[in-house]
Design a protein around this motif. Structure first.
Motif, PDB file in Angstrom:
ATOM      1  N   SER A  16     -23.329 -32.763  -4.758  1.00 57.80           N
ATOM      2  CA  SER A  16     -22.316 -33.108  -5.989  1.00 57.80           C
ATOM      3  C   SER A  16     -20.954 -33.325  -5.528  1.00 57.80           C
ATOM      4  O   SER A  16     -20.601 -32.508  -4.468  1.00 57.80           O
ATOM      5  N   ASN A  17     -20.482 -34.389  -6.044  1.00 62.33           N
ATOM      6  CA  ASN A  17     -18.925 -34.396  -5.731  1.00 62.33           C
ATOM      7  C   ASN A  17     -18.162 -33.224  -6.191  1.00 62.33           C
ATOM      8  O   ASN A  17     -16.861 -33.144  -6.058  1.00 62.33           O
ATOM      9  N   VAL A  18     -18.604 -32.562  -7.309  1.00 61.67           N
ATOM     10  CA  VAL A  18     -17.919 -31.660  -7.804  1.00 61.67           C
ATOM     11  C   VAL A  18     -18.557 -30.182  -8.105  1.00 61.67           C
ATOM     12  O   VAL A  18     -19.836 -30.175  -8.005  1.00 61.67           O
ATOM     13  N   ALA A  19     -17.732 -29.075  -7.872  1.00 62.41           N
ATOM     14  CA  ALA A  19     -18.401 -27.731  -7.832  1.00 62.41           C
ATOM     15  C   ALA A  19     -17.744 -26.871  -8.640  1.00 62.41           C
ATOM     16  O   ALA A  19     -16.382 -27.053  -8.856  1.00 62.41           O
ATOM     17  N   LEU A  20     -18.308 -25.923  -9.482  1.00 59.14           N
ATOM     18  CA  LEU A  20     -17.818 -24.958 -10.501  1.00 59.14           C
ATOM     19  C   LEU A  20     -17.942 -23.813  -9.820  1.00 59.14           C
ATOM     20  O   LEU A  20     -18.773 -23.137  -9.223  1.00 59.14           O
ATOM     21  N   LEU A  21     -16.603 -23.179  -9.805  1.00 56.20           N
ATOM     22  CA  LEU A  21     -16.419 -21.922  -9.235  1.00 56.20           C
ATOM     23  C   LEU A  21     -16.062 -20.826 -10.252  1.00 56.20           C
ATOM     24  O   LEU A  21     -15.016 -21.290 -11.160  1.00 56.20           O
ATOM     25  N   ARG A  54     -22.494 -27.417 -19.715  1.00 59.01           N
ATOM     26  CA  ARG A  54     -22.294 -29.027 -19.322  1.00 59.01           C
ATOM     27  C   ARG A  54     -22.229 -29.295 -18.124  1.00 59.01           C
ATOM     28  O   ARG A  54     -22.719 -30.150 -17.613  1.00 59.01           O
ATOM     29  N   ALA A  55     -21.740 -28.666 -17.257  1.00 52.63           N
ATOM     30  CA  ALA A  55     -21.517 -28.748 -15.699  1.00 52.63           C
ATOM     31  C   ALA A  55     -23.241 -28.806 -15.224  1.00 52.63           C
ATOM     32  O   ALA A  55     -23.323 -29.828 -14.378  1.00 52.63           O
ATOM     33  N   LYS A  56     -23.714 -27.948 -15.388  1.00 51.02           N
ATOM     34  CA  LYS A  56     -25.185 -27.832 -14.745  1.00 51.02           C
ATOM     35  C   LYS A  56     -25.941 -28.886 -15.304  1.00 51.02           C
ATOM     36  O   LYS A  56     -26.890 -29.539 -14.572  1.00 51.02           O
ATOM     37  N   ALA A  57     -25.779 -29.447 -16.635  1.00 55.79           N
ATOM     38  CA  ALA A  57     -26.685 -30.603 -17.246  1.00 55.79           C
ATOM     39  C   ALA A  57     -26.129 -31.856 -16.437  1.00 55.79           C
ATOM     40  O   ALA A  57     -26.896 -32.878 -16.536  1.00 55.79           O
ATOM     41  N   ALA A  58     -25.114 -31.820 -15.904  1.00 56.02           N
ATOM     42  CA  ALA A  58     -24.549 -33.005 -15.092  1.00 56.02           C
ATOM     43  C   ALA A  58     -24.771 -32.849 -13.662  1.00 56.02           C
ATOM     44  O   ALA A  58     -24.458 -33.809 -12.772  1.00 56.02           O
ATOM     45  N   GLY A  59     -25.695 -32.043 -13.340  1.00 51.90           N
ATOM     46  CA  GLY A  59     -26.056 -31.722 -11.709  1.00 51.90           C
ATOM     47  C   GLY A  59     -24.812 -31.229 -10.933  1.00 51.90           C
ATOM     48  O   GLY A  59     -24.946 -31.116  -9.830  1.00 51.90           O
ATOM     49  N   ILE A  60     -23.684 -30.467 -11.580  1.00 55.23           N
ATOM     50  CA  ILE A  60     -22.875 -29.824 -10.856  1.00 55.23           C
ATOM     51  C   ILE A  60     -23.208 -28.409 -10.608  1.00 55.23           C
ATOM     52  O   ILE A  60     -23.498 -27.455 -11.558  1.00 55.23           O
ATOM     53  N   PRO A  61     -23.134 -27.835  -9.131  1.00 53.47           N
ATOM     54  CA  PRO A  61     -23.567 -26.612  -9.109  1.00 53.47           C
ATOM     55  C   PRO A  61     -22.402 -25.541  -9.389  1.00 53.47           C
ATOM     56  O   PRO A  61     -21.342 -25.822  -9.394  1.00 53.47           O
ATOM     57  N   ALA A  62     -22.860 -24.109  -9.771  1.00 55.28           N
ATOM     58  CA  ALA A  62     -22.146 -23.239 -10.051  1.00 55.28           C
ATOM     59  C   ALA A  62     -22.166 -22.173  -8.876  1.00 55.28           C
ATOM     60  O   ALA A  62     -23.028 -21.859  -8.492  1.00 55.28           O
ATOM     61  N   ILE A  63     -20.963 -21.791  -8.642  1.00 57.75           N
ATOM     62  CA  ILE A  63     -20.651 -20.797  -7.419  1.00 57.75           C
ATOM     63  C   ILE A  63     -19.832 -19.550  -7.738  1.00 57.75           C
ATOM     64  O   ILE A  63     -18.665 -19.888  -8.217  1.00 57.75           O
ATOM     65  N   TYR A  64     -20.550 -18.397  -7.850  1.00 57.34           N
ATOM     66  CA  TYR A  64     -19.821 -17.163  -8.244  1.00 57.34           C
ATOM     67  C   TYR A  64     -19.064 -16.826  -6.707  1.00 57.34           C
ATOM     68  O   TYR A  64     -19.795 -16.545  -5.889  1.00 57.34           O
ATOM     69  N   SER A 189     -11.072 -26.848 -21.313  1.00 57.62           N
ATOM     70  CA  SER A 189     -12.185 -27.224 -21.082  1.00 57.62           C
ATOM     71  C   SER A 189     -13.101 -28.264 -22.210  1.00 57.62           C
ATOM     72  O   SER A 189     -13.889 -29.096 -21.610  1.00 57.62           O
ATOM     73  N   THR A 190     -12.399 -28.158 -23.260  1.00 62.23           N
ATOM     74  CA  THR A 190     -12.952 -29.209 -24.330  1.00 62.23           C
ATOM     75  C   THR A 190     -12.633 -30.792 -24.318  1.00 62.23           C
ATOM     76  O   THR A 190     -12.998 -31.448 -25.035  1.00 62.23           O
ATOM     77  N   GLU A 191     -11.700 -30.967 -23.268  1.00 61.19           N
ATOM     78  CA  GLU A 191     -10.951 -32.250 -23.205  1.00 61.19           C
ATOM     79  C   GLU A 191     -11.477 -33.016 -22.046  1.00 61.19           C
ATOM     80  O   GLU A 191     -11.217 -34.358 -21.795  1.00 61.19           O
ATOM     81  N   VAL A 192     -12.274 -32.434 -21.381  1.00 62.32           N
ATOM     82  CA  VAL A 192     -12.839 -33.293 -20.250  1.00 62.32           C
ATOM     83  C   VAL A 192     -14.448 -32.588 -20.086  1.00 62.32           C
ATOM     84  O   VAL A 192     -14.858 -31.741 -20.225  1.00 62.32           O
ATOM     85  N   GLU A 193     -15.007 -33.748 -19.602  1.00 61.57           N
ATOM     86  CA  GLU A 193     -16.419 -33.811 -19.340  1.00 61.57           C
ATOM     87  C   GLU A 193     -16.863 -33.482 -17.837  1.00 61.57           C
ATOM     88  O   GLU A 193     -16.522 -34.590 -17.087  1.00 61.57           O
ATOM     89  N   PRO A 194     -17.458 -32.688 -17.357  1.00 60.89           N
ATOM     90  CA  PRO A 194     -17.655 -32.319 -16.040  1.00 60.89           C
ATOM     91  C   PRO A 194     -18.227 -33.524 -15.261  1.00 60.89           C
ATOM     92  O   PRO A 194     -17.831 -34.083 -14.283  1.00 60.89           O
ATOM     93  N   GLY A 195     -19.377 -34.030 -15.977  1.00 57.57           N
ATOM     94  CA  GLY A 195     -19.895 -35.271 -15.605  1.00 57.57           C
ATOM     95  C   GLY A 195     -19.155 -36.450 -15.261  1.00 57.57           C
ATOM     96  O   GLY A 195     -19.295 -37.247 -14.233  1.00 57.57           O
ATOM     97  N   ASP A 196     -18.082 -36.617 -16.164  1.00 57.04           N
ATOM     98  CA  ASP A 196     -17.252 -37.842 -15.838  1.00 57.04           C
ATOM     99  C   ASP A 196     -16.409 -37.684 -14.569  1.00 57.04           C
ATOM    100  O   ASP A 196     -15.997 -38.690 -14.021  1.00 57.04           O
ATOM    101  N   LEU A 197     -16.033 -36.268 -14.311  1.00 59.37           N
ATOM    102  CA  LEU A 197     -15.427 -36.345 -13.044  1.00 59.37           C
ATOM    103  C   LEU A 197     -16.131 -36.448 -11.878  1.00 59.37           C
ATOM    104  O   LEU A 197     -15.714 -37.385 -10.765  1.00 59.37           O
ATOM    105  N   ASP A 198     -17.450 -36.159 -11.812  1.00 58.11           N
ATOM    106  CA  ASP A 198     -18.468 -36.710 -10.691  1.00 58.11           C
ATOM    107  C   ASP A 198     -18.705 -38.003 -10.692  1.00 58.11           C
ATOM    108  O   ASP A 198     -18.432 -38.460  -9.527  1.00 58.11           O
ATOM    109  N   ARG A 199     -18.841 -38.690 -11.608  1.00 56.11           N
ATOM    110  CA  ARG A 199     -18.894 -40.114 -11.647  1.00 56.11           C
ATOM    111  C   ARG A 199     -17.592 -40.728 -11.312  1.00 56.11           C
ATOM    112  O   ARG A 199     -17.765 -41.866 -10.475  1.00 56.11           O
ATOM    113  N   ALA A 200     -16.533 -40.332 -11.648  1.00 55.51           N
ATOM    114  CA  ALA A 200     -15.070 -40.960 -11.304  1.00 55.51           C
ATOM    115  C   ALA A 200     -15.014 -40.789  -9.826  1.00 55.51           C
ATOM    116  O   ALA A 200     -14.424 -41.811  -9.081  1.00 55.51           O
TER     117      ALA A 200
END
Length: 218
Positions: A16-21, A54-64, A189-200
């Motif tokens: 993924s281009n984006v990762a959630l920490l 929303r991030a996981k629905a867009a295929g963005i992995p979560a890292i604790y 968080s309500t103003e940005v869709e994680p999937g949009d970041l990945d696609r951009a």
């Protein structure tokens, strides 16, 4: 560095281009200012939960990315169980953000998620270029991690409603530091869709994450 395997021997199967920490959200908060931090962490968690979904629905992995509290043992599950089952302040955080089976975790010895940890190599194999930073404390471990990420040329989104510090003033100051110095996007968080970041980012680089090399350093 030659690419010997593309999924770190099966340990990093996602690309993924984006990762959630999620930084120090598995936290018993059993320290003198724990009550103070909990006051701001509870509303923060309510924002992180849908953001992670929303991030996981867009295929963005979560890292604790978590402190190695107490005695140093490489057992994140034991930390989770401690925060869930023992009568600790941080229990509501662990209940809301209990890790899922496909989440990653990195244990850190100091403030930054990058210092003496496996985070950087994990992000290389995930092929991440942007990091979404969430968690506590905003003016401490989140800020230190953001600094180290910026020095490694990661783009940053630090949702202003998804980090918490001991005081609102400390949190505002940390956010402004990250916005001005580290060029972080701090929209809530309500103003940005994680999937949009990945696609951009995929459009900018001209290739999907799976087509690109995991080598960031060239």
């Amino acid at each position: 560095m030659p690419i010997l395997n593309r999924d770190l021997h099966g340990n990093a199967p996602d690309h993924s281009n984006v990762a959630l920490l999620l930084i120090d959200v598995i936290n018993d908060l059993e320290f003198p200012e724990g009550d103070q931090l909990l006051r701001y962490a509870l509303p923060m968690v309510k924002r992180i939960v849908p953001l992670k979904r929303r991030a996981k629905a867009a295929g963005i992995p979560a890292i604790y990315v978590n402190d190695n509290f107490g005695r140093w043992r490489s057992d994140f599950n034991a930390q989770v169980e401690h925060c869930l089952k023992d009568n600790v302040r941080g229990r509501p955080l662990a209940e809301a953000l209990r890790p899922e089976e496909d989440d990653y975790f990195v244990l850190k010895p100091k403030h930054s998620g990058f210092y003496s940890t496996t985070l950087e190599i994990l992000l290389e194999y995930l092929q991440a270029r942007m990091l979404i930073l969430t968690g506590v404390a905003g003016n401490n471990c989140v800020l230190f991690t953001a600094n180290d990420a910026y020095m490694r040329d990661f783009r940053l989104w630090v949702p202003s409603d998804c980090i918490a510090s001991n005081t609102e003033e400390d949190n505002r100051h940390a956010l402004q530091q990250m916005r001005v110095v580290l060029k972080a996007d701090i929209r809530p968080s309500t103003e940005v869709e994680p999937g949009d970041l990945d696609r951009a980012i995929a459009r900018e680089t001209g290739c999907s994450p799976r087509e690109d090399s995991p080598n960031r350093g060239g």
